[in-house]
Scaffold this motif. Structure first.
Motif, PDB file in Angstrom:
ATOM      1  N   LYS A 148      39.903  57.515  -1.654  1.00  0.00           N
ATOM      2  CA  LYS A 148      38.838  58.691  -1.297  1.00  0.00           C
ATOM      3  C   LYS A 148      39.740  59.844  -0.915  1.00  0.00           C
ATOM      4  N   LEU A 149      41.121  59.518  -0.709  1.00  0.00           N
ATOM      5  CA  LEU A 149      41.758  60.545  -0.133  1.00  0.00           C
ATOM      6  C   LEU A 149      42.338  61.377  -0.902  1.00  0.00           C
ATOM      7  N   ASN A 150      42.017  62.762  -1.267  1.00  0.00           N
ATOM      8  CA  ASN A 150      42.896  63.446  -2.267  1.00  0.00           C
ATOM      9  C   ASN A 150      43.443  64.361  -1.614  1.00  0.00           C
ATOM     10  N   PHE A 151      44.936  64.656  -2.215  1.00  0.00           N
ATOM     11  CA  PHE A 151      45.661  65.503  -1.936  1.00  0.00           C
ATOM     12  C   PHE A 151      46.874  65.960  -3.101  1.00  0.00           C
ATOM     13  N   SER A 152      47.495  66.800  -3.130  1.00  0.00           N
ATOM     14  CA  SER A 152      48.073  67.521  -4.475  1.00  0.00           C
ATOM     15  C   SER A 152      49.749  66.888  -4.047  1.00  0.00           C
ATOM     16  N   LYS A 153      50.384  67.088  -5.287  1.00  0.00           N
ATOM     17  CA  LYS A 153      51.707  66.674  -5.309  1.00  0.00           C
ATOM     18  C   LYS A 153      52.714  67.725  -4.361  1.00  0.00           C
ATOM     19  N   GLN A 154      52.318  68.829  -4.001  1.00  0.00           N
ATOM     20  CA  GLN A 154      52.915  69.550  -2.883  1.00  0.00           C
ATOM     21  C   GLN A 154      52.764  69.124  -1.430  1.00  0.00           C
ATOM     22  N   SER A 155      51.772  68.175  -1.154  1.00  0.00           N
ATOM     23  CA  SER A 155      51.905  67.504   0.124  1.00  0.00           C
ATOM     24  C   SER A 155      53.221  66.666   0.296  1.00  0.00           C
ATOM     25  N   LYS A 156      53.365  66.521   1.650  1.00  0.00           N
ATOM     26  CA  LYS A 156      54.721  65.891   2.301  1.00  0.00           C
ATOM     27  C   LYS A 156      54.308  64.695   2.940  1.00  0.00           C
ATOM     28  N   VAL A 157      55.120  63.756   2.921  1.00  0.00           N
ATOM     29  CA  VAL A 157      55.044  62.461   4.022  1.00  0.00           C
ATOM     30  C   VAL A 157      55.939  62.687   5.088  1.00  0.00           C
ATOM     31  N   ARG A 158      55.626  62.870   6.251  1.00  0.00           N
ATOM     32  CA  ARG A 158      56.394  63.201   7.574  1.00  0.00           C
ATOM     33  C   ARG A 158      56.638  61.675   8.010  1.00  0.00           C
ATOM     34  N   LEU A 159      57.866  61.326   8.400  1.00  0.00           N
ATOM     35  CA  LEU A 159      58.250  60.255   9.218  1.00  0.00           C
ATOM     36  C   LEU A 159      58.197  60.784  10.819  1.00  0.00           C
ATOM     37  N   TYR A 160      57.484  60.337  11.733  1.00  0.00           N
ATOM     38  CA  TYR A 160      57.242  60.617  12.929  1.00  0.00           C
ATOM     39  C   TYR A 160      57.166  59.417  14.021  1.00  0.00           C
ATOM     40  N   LYS A 161      57.574  59.800  15.320  1.00  0.00           N
ATOM     41  CA  LYS A 161      57.159  58.652  16.284  1.00  0.00           C
ATOM     42  C   LYS A 161      55.813  58.923  16.837  1.00  0.00           C
ATOM     43  N   THR A 162      55.298  57.432  17.024  1.00  0.00           N
ATOM     44  CA  THR A 162      54.077  57.587  17.695  1.00  0.00           C
ATOM     45  C   THR A 162      53.918  57.681  18.924  1.00  0.00           C
ATOM     46  N   GLY A 163      55.038  57.603  19.861  1.00  0.00           N
ATOM     47  CA  GLY A 163      55.087  58.048  21.115  1.00  0.00           C
ATOM     48  C   GLY A 163      56.279  57.488  21.740  1.00  0.00           C
ATOM     49  N   LEU A 164      56.816  58.127  23.179  1.00  0.00           N
ATOM     50  CA  LEU A 164      57.808  57.835  23.643  1.00  0.00           C
ATOM     51  C   LEU A 164      58.399  56.448  23.573  1.00  0.00           C
ATOM     52  N   MET A 165      57.525  55.272  23.917  1.00  0.00           N
ATOM     53  CA  MET A 165      58.021  53.912  23.901  1.00  0.00           C
ATOM     54  C   MET A 165      57.389  53.024  22.507  1.00  0.00           C
ATOM     55  N   GLY A 166      56.817  54.025  21.791  1.00  0.00           N
ATOM     56  CA  GLY A 166      56.057  53.383  20.414  1.00  0.00           C
ATOM     57  C   GLY A 166      57.059  53.383  19.205  1.00  0.00           C
ATOM     58  N   GLY A 167      56.589  52.851  18.075  1.00  0.00           N
ATOM     59  CA  GLY A 167      57.201  52.840  16.910  1.00  0.00           C
ATOM     60  C   GLY A 167      57.046  54.149  16.191  1.00  0.00           C
ATOM     61  N   ASN A 168      57.408  54.153  14.681  1.00  0.00           N
ATOM     62  CA  ASN A 168      57.443  55.227  13.895  1.00  0.00           C
ATOM     63  C   ASN A 168      56.107  54.925  13.050  1.00  0.00           C
ATOM     64  N   ALA A 169      55.505  55.985  12.373  1.00  0.00           N
ATOM     65  CA  ALA A 169      54.581  56.048  11.441  1.00  0.00           C
ATOM     66  C   ALA A 169      54.816  57.119  10.532  1.00  0.00           C
ATOM     67  N   LEU A 170      53.797  56.957   9.335  1.00  0.00           N
ATOM     68  CA  LEU A 170      54.133  58.175   8.293  1.00  0.00           C
ATOM     69  C   LEU A 170      52.777  58.985   8.553  1.00  0.00           C
TER      70      LEU A 170
ATOM     71  N   ILE B 170      50.649  62.234   6.365  1.00  0.00           N
ATOM     72  CA  ILE B 170      50.619  62.660   4.976  1.00  0.00           C
ATOM     73  C   ILE B 170      50.101  64.145   5.220  1.00  0.00           C
ATOM     74  N   VAL B 171      51.167  65.077   5.326  1.00  0.00           N
ATOM     75  CA  VAL B 171      50.797  66.535   5.456  1.00  0.00           C
ATOM     76  C   VAL B 171      50.120  67.162   4.241  1.00  0.00           C
ATOM     77  N   ILE B 172      48.829  67.140   4.061  1.00  0.00           N
ATOM     78  CA  ILE B 172      48.023  67.479   2.927  1.00  0.00           C
ATOM     79  C   ILE B 172      48.057  68.856   2.563  1.00  0.00           C
ATOM     80  N   SER B 173      47.976  68.900   1.361  1.00  0.00           N
ATOM     81  CA  SER B 173      48.262  70.192   0.455  1.00  0.00           C
ATOM     82  C   SER B 173      47.221  70.334  -0.581  1.00  0.00           C
ATOM     83  N   ASN B 174      46.391  71.400  -0.739  1.00  0.00           N
ATOM     84  CA  ASN B 174      45.553  71.360  -1.990  1.00  0.00           C
ATOM     85  C   ASN B 174      46.031  72.028  -3.101  1.00  0.00           C
ATOM     86  N   ASP B 175      47.257  72.662  -2.937  1.00  0.00           N
ATOM     87  CA  ASP B 175      47.885  73.445  -3.860  1.00  0.00           C
ATOM     88  C   ASP B 175      48.389  72.644  -4.864  1.00  0.00           C
TER      89      ASP B 175
END
Length: 317
Positions: free
Chosen positions: A85-107, A109-114
């Motif tokens: 159901k999630l719609n986004f364009s090819k101009q969107s980006k996938v960002r790798l970030y930390k979920t917290g100071l002691m937590g792990g990492n996550a992905l 999706i920085v959605i762009s509709n262009d």
């Protein structure tokens, strides 16, 4: 219809196997009861696990499906699934970030509709968000370098200060402190003298202050009186008086009036000068020949007469 024990046992075993398969796939990021779309992204290093979530604006919308190291490119290829159901364009980006100071990492999706809509199986551009710990590490690194420089400067300052303290010459701090101490002692002595002087002349100072207060009050009264004086009228009268005096002096200068004539008539001046000369001669003659002017005889003797030159005039018999 009666179900035998063997059939019940078989049903339980099959159900357990199906449940185990579902759990294994779920832990691997696969949901057998949902239709998810699969997308790909590449990173320079791997900081994810299959349990890492895939989020959009903090909301969990998918999971990591597979993580593979590509020996040809030297990058880590990550496949992840998101809800169809999630719609986004090819101009969107996938960002790798930390979920917290002691937590792990996550992905995320920085959605762009262009642009064109992304299709399952597409590669989405990736980026890595610098975490707080890395920022602090870099900041502390810069701070530590500045701190080393500051400590070095402080050490040099302390060495120079120690040299000044140990220096007993005129340029040393010891000499400056001793001179300052002597100055403070002199100032203390002067303050004692001033206090003694004020104490001895307390009554005189009080009298001076009282007189000053009285003078200030009198000046205030005089000032108020001056405010009531109509200076404009006084100045106008003085101006009229000066005008009159100027007119009088002009008439005298022109020889008008008695005073003007006395000052300007040369004949009158010459007559007065001649009369004064004659008066002077008369007084001189009275001193030299008083008998000419004063005649006194107890026996009725006739007084002698004199001419203008002072010769006695004899009567003819």
């Amino acid at each position: 219809m009666k179900i035998s024990r063997e059939i019940k046992t078989a049903i339980l075993v099959i159900s357990g196997i199906l449940l185990m398969v579902f759990l294994i796939n779920y832990l691997n990021g696969k949901n057998l009861f949902s239709s998810d779309d699969t997308y790909y992204a590449e990173f320079d290093y791997n900081a994810l696990t299959r349990a890492s979530p895939v989020t959009v604006k903090g909301n969990n919308v998918g999971k990591i499906q597979n993580i593979i190291y590509d020996f040809n490119t030297g990058k880590t290829r990550v496949s992840f699934t998101v809800d169809d159901k999630l719609n986004f364009s090819k101009q969107s980006k996938v960002r790798l970030y930390k979920t917290g100071l002691m937590g792990g990492n996550a992905l995320a999706i920085v959605i762009s509709n262009d642009g064109e809509r992304a299709q399952p199986g597409d590669f989405i551009a990736s980026e890595v968000e610098e975490d707080l710990v890395s920022n602090l590490t870099n900041s502390f690194s810069d701070v530590s370098e500045n701190l080393d420089s500051t400590l070095s400067s402080a050490d040099s300052l302390l060495i120079n200060l120690n040299g000044l303290v140990l220096d007993e010459s005129e340029n040393g701090i010891k000499n400056a402190i001793s001179e300052l101490n002597a100055t403070m002692k002199s100032f203390k002595s002067v303050s004692y003298s001033v206090n003694s002087l004020i104490k001895d002349n307390d009554q005189k100072l009080s009298s001076v202050l009282t007189n000053f207060d009285s003078i200030s009050k009198n000046l205030a009264v005089i000032t108020n009186d001056l405010k009531g004086v109509e200076l404009s009228k006084t100045v106008s009268k003085l101006d009229n008086t000066l005008t009159t005096v100027n007119t009088l002096m002009a008439s005298i200068e022109n020889g008008e009036g008695s005073v003007g004539k006395l000052l300007k008539d040369e004949g009158l001046y010459e007559n007065l000068e001649g009369a004064a000369l004659q008066m002077e001669q008369l007084l001189e003659d009275m001193k030299l020949n008083p008998k000419r002017y004063v005649h006194f005889s107890l026996f009725g003797k006739k007084a002698k007469r004199y001419d203008a030159d002072g010769n006695e005039i004899k009567d003819k018999d």
